[in-house]
Motif scaffolding. Structure first.
Motif, short mmCIF file in Angstrom:
data_model
loop_
_atom_site.label_atom_id
_atom_site.label_comp_id
_atom_site.label_asym_id
_atom_site.label_seq_id
_atom_site.Cartn_x
_atom_site.Cartn_y
_atom_site.Cartn_z
N TRP A 250 0.85 -1.19 0.00
CA TRP A 250 0.00 0.00 0.00
C TRP A 250 0.89 1.24 0.00
CZ3 TRP A 250 -1.59 -3.65 4.04
CH2 TRP A 250 -2.69 -4.42 3.65
N PRO A 251 1.48 1.61 -1.14
CA PRO A 251 2.39 2.75 -1.20
C PRO A 251 1.71 4.04 -0.75
CG PRO A 251 2.49 1.47 -3.23
CD PRO A 251 1.31 0.97 -2.46
N GLY A 252 2.44 4.83 0.01
CA GLY A 252 1.95 6.13 0.43
C GLY A 252 1.11 6.13 1.68
N ARG A 253 0.75 4.97 2.20
CA ARG A 253 -0.07 4.94 3.41
C ARG A 253 0.83 5.06 4.65
NH1 ARG A 253 -5.09 3.61 4.93
NH2 ARG A 253 -5.67 3.02 2.81
N PRO A 254 0.45 5.91 5.61
CA PRO A 254 1.23 6.02 6.84
C PRO A 254 1.27 4.68 7.57
CG PRO A 254 -0.35 7.82 6.67
CD PRO A 254 -0.68 6.85 5.58
N VAL A 255 2.41 4.39 8.21
CA VAL A 255 2.61 3.12 8.89
C VAL A 255 2.89 3.37 10.36
CG1 VAL A 255 3.95 0.98 8.93
CG2 VAL A 255 3.52 2.14 6.76
N SER A 256 2.24 2.60 11.23
CA SER A 256 2.44 2.73 12.67
C SER A 256 3.85 2.33 13.06
CB SER A 256 1.44 1.85 13.41
OG SER A 256 1.79 1.74 14.77
N PRO A 257 4.45 3.00 14.08
CA PRO A 257 5.76 2.59 14.58
C PRO A 257 5.78 1.15 15.10
CG PRO A 257 5.20 4.77 15.39
CD PRO A 257 3.97 4.24 14.72
N VAL A 258 4.61 0.63 15.48
CA VAL A 258 4.53 -0.76 15.95
C VAL A 258 5.03 -1.71 14.87
CG1 VAL A 258 2.96 -2.56 16.74
CG2 VAL A 258 2.61 -0.20 17.47
N ALA A 259 4.79 -1.37 13.61
CA ALA A 259 5.12 -2.25 12.50
C ALA A 259 6.60 -2.24 12.16
CB ALA A 259 4.30 -1.87 11.28
N ALA A 260 7.39 -1.42 12.84
CA ALA A 260 8.81 -1.34 12.51
C ALA A 260 9.56 -2.60 12.91
CB ALA A 260 9.44 -0.12 13.18
N GLY A 261 9.00 -3.38 13.83
CA GLY A 261 9.67 -4.58 14.31
C GLY A 261 9.58 -5.74 13.33
N PRO A 262 10.34 -6.79 13.60
CA PRO A 262 10.32 -7.97 12.73
C PRO A 262 9.00 -8.72 12.83
CG PRO A 262 11.68 -8.37 14.66
CD PRO A 262 11.31 -6.92 14.70
N LEU A 263 8.63 -9.39 11.75
CA LEU A 263 7.38 -10.14 11.68
C LEU A 263 7.69 -11.60 11.35
CD1 LEU A 263 4.22 -10.29 11.42
CD2 LEU A 263 4.56 -9.81 8.98
N ARG A 264 7.00 -12.50 12.06
CA ARG A 264 7.10 -13.92 11.77
C ARG A 264 5.73 -14.55 11.90
NH1 ARG A 264 7.96 -19.02 14.04
NH2 ARG A 264 7.77 -18.21 16.17
N VAL A 265 5.35 -15.36 10.92
CA VAL A 265 4.06 -16.05 10.92
C VAL A 265 4.29 -17.51 10.56
CG1 VAL A 265 1.75 -16.17 9.91
CG2 VAL A 265 2.85 -13.95 10.22
N ASP A 266 3.70 -18.41 11.37
CA ASP A 266 3.72 -19.85 11.08
C ASP A 266 2.31 -20.40 11.20
OD1 ASP A 266 6.66 -20.62 10.79
OD2 ASP A 266 6.69 -19.58 12.71
N ALA A 267 1.94 -21.35 10.33
CA ALA A 267 0.61 -21.93 10.38
C ALA A 267 0.58 -23.22 9.59
CB ALA A 267 -0.44 -20.96 9.85
#
Length: 372
Positions: A250-267
């Motif tokens: 989503w280019p141009g959309r503001p991003v929360s500082p929370v999202a600056a951290g690493p992301l990992r998803v398993d399922a």
């Protein structure tokens, strides 16, 4: 003795010259019908050539043709399963003399490849067993292609555009290795595929790694896929920064500082045309962690339910990362800097969520058994 030797060498030279230059001197366009008829008889395909044809025998047999179309093999709803602006095929000479087709190189320029699932579950890419096993592809290169997957029963369609790929396959039914890049809904991706042999039921054991071009973010799927659009297996995704993924999609959309951290998803996933079921879900974003399950029933108007993060969620970590500002509960709101209703699921998709948290740390207090 001398004269017979010279005569023999002259015959050899003339034969090589004829093999090298003879085919180039022939206008093969006048033999288009004969060439296509012979190819169809050998391969079992429904191939048509509308452009120019060039043929060479040495140093290896090579066919070059423009405006190539391949008709669907099993009565699909669409007349063609592939079309190519320019096709070049090179085969090994000695295996060909023994009756085997060992394709050393196939080059496809601007191809359109259509994988169609019919209402009875058949696909348009099924070939005869003998032909499928006897053709070996040492190398196939695709430049600026388009791959279309079409669900003929439900009228859904997905497209990969700007497709560049190199692949090799032991036969038309696998195993195969492929790597390349493409755009999906405008998002630039890279991929690396390792697949086994397609079963009679259309199942394909595979491992697929998809990356977001220009970032180290990746998603890995390992399990069994089907041409009908199903998948059963494990999904793992990771990225050094969730914010970078949001900015790319989503280019141009503001991003929360929370999202600056690493992301990992398993399922663990079970996906088919009717439903999506993710179990054993583990989501880690920075210092936050959630576990649970996610299910979605895909009907005429898809409704997603329920998402159930369980166990413990540290809410204060999220608040601190956002500078003390309240962060919306919805996962997308957690990643985006502003939540004003600007994000919407694609029409006509709707969603409901049932979120249960056994324990949450909020402003240094413990909140238990919260349900949203």
């Amino acid at each position: 003795m001398k004269n017979p030797t010279i005569a023999f060498l002259a015959v050899v030279v003339l034969a090589l010259a004829a093999a090298l230059f003879g085919p180039r001197l022939i206008d093969w366009n006048g033999y288009r019908d004969q060439v296509t008829t012979r190819i169809n008889a050998v391969t079992g395909l429904q191939l048509a050539i509308e452009g120019d044809i060039e043929l060479a025998l040495l140093p290896r047999p090579r066919l070059r043709a423009g405006g190539v179309r391949i008709g669907t093999l099993s009565g699909g709803l669409l007349p063609d399963m592939a079309s190519v602006d320019e096709l070049e095929v090179e085969v090994a000479l000695m295996p060909l003399l023994a009756g085997d087709i060992q394709v050393e190189h196939v080059a496809l320029l601007r191809p359109l490849l259509i994988v169609e699932t019919q209402p009875d579950g058949r696909t348009n890419w099924r070939t005869g067993g003998g032909m499928a096993q006897s053709v070996r592809l040492d190398r196939v290169s695709i430049a600026d292609g388009t791959l279309v997957w079409r669900d003929g029963l439900r009228g859904r369609e997905e497209r990969l555009t700007a497709l560049d790929v190199d692949l090799a396959a032991a036969s038309l039914t696998g195993p195969l290795q492929a790597a390349g890049s493409a755009n999906l809904r405008g998002v630039p991706l890279t991929f690396d595929l390792s697949a086994g042999r397609v079963t009679a039921a259309g199942a394909l054991p595979m491992t697929l790694t998809v990356g977001l071009r220009g970032t180290p973010a990746s998603m890995r799927l390992a399990g069994i896929a089907s041409f009908a659009g199903g998948f059963q297996g494990d999904i793992a995704a990771e990225a050094p920064s969730a914010a970078e993924i949001v900015r790319r999609i989503w280019p141009g959309r503001p991003v929360s500082p929370v999202a600056a951290g690493p992301l990992r998803v398993d399922a663990e996933a079970r996906i088919d045309a009717e439903a999506i079921d993710l179990s054993g879900v583990v989501i880690e974003l920075g210092d936050m962690r959630a576990t649970g399950a996610l299910g979605a029933i895909l009907t005429a108007v898809p409704r997603h339910h329920p998402a159930r993060p369980r166990h413990r969620l540290d809410r204060d970590t999220g608040l601190a990362a956002a500078g003390g500002a309240e962060v919306g509960v919805a996962p997308v709101a957690l990643l985006l800097g502003e939540w004003r209703g600007g994000f919407a699921l694609p029409d006509p998709m709707s969603a409901t969520f049932d979120i249960a948290v056994e324990a949450m740390t909020l402003r240094r207090g413990l909140v238990r058994q919260m349900r949203l």
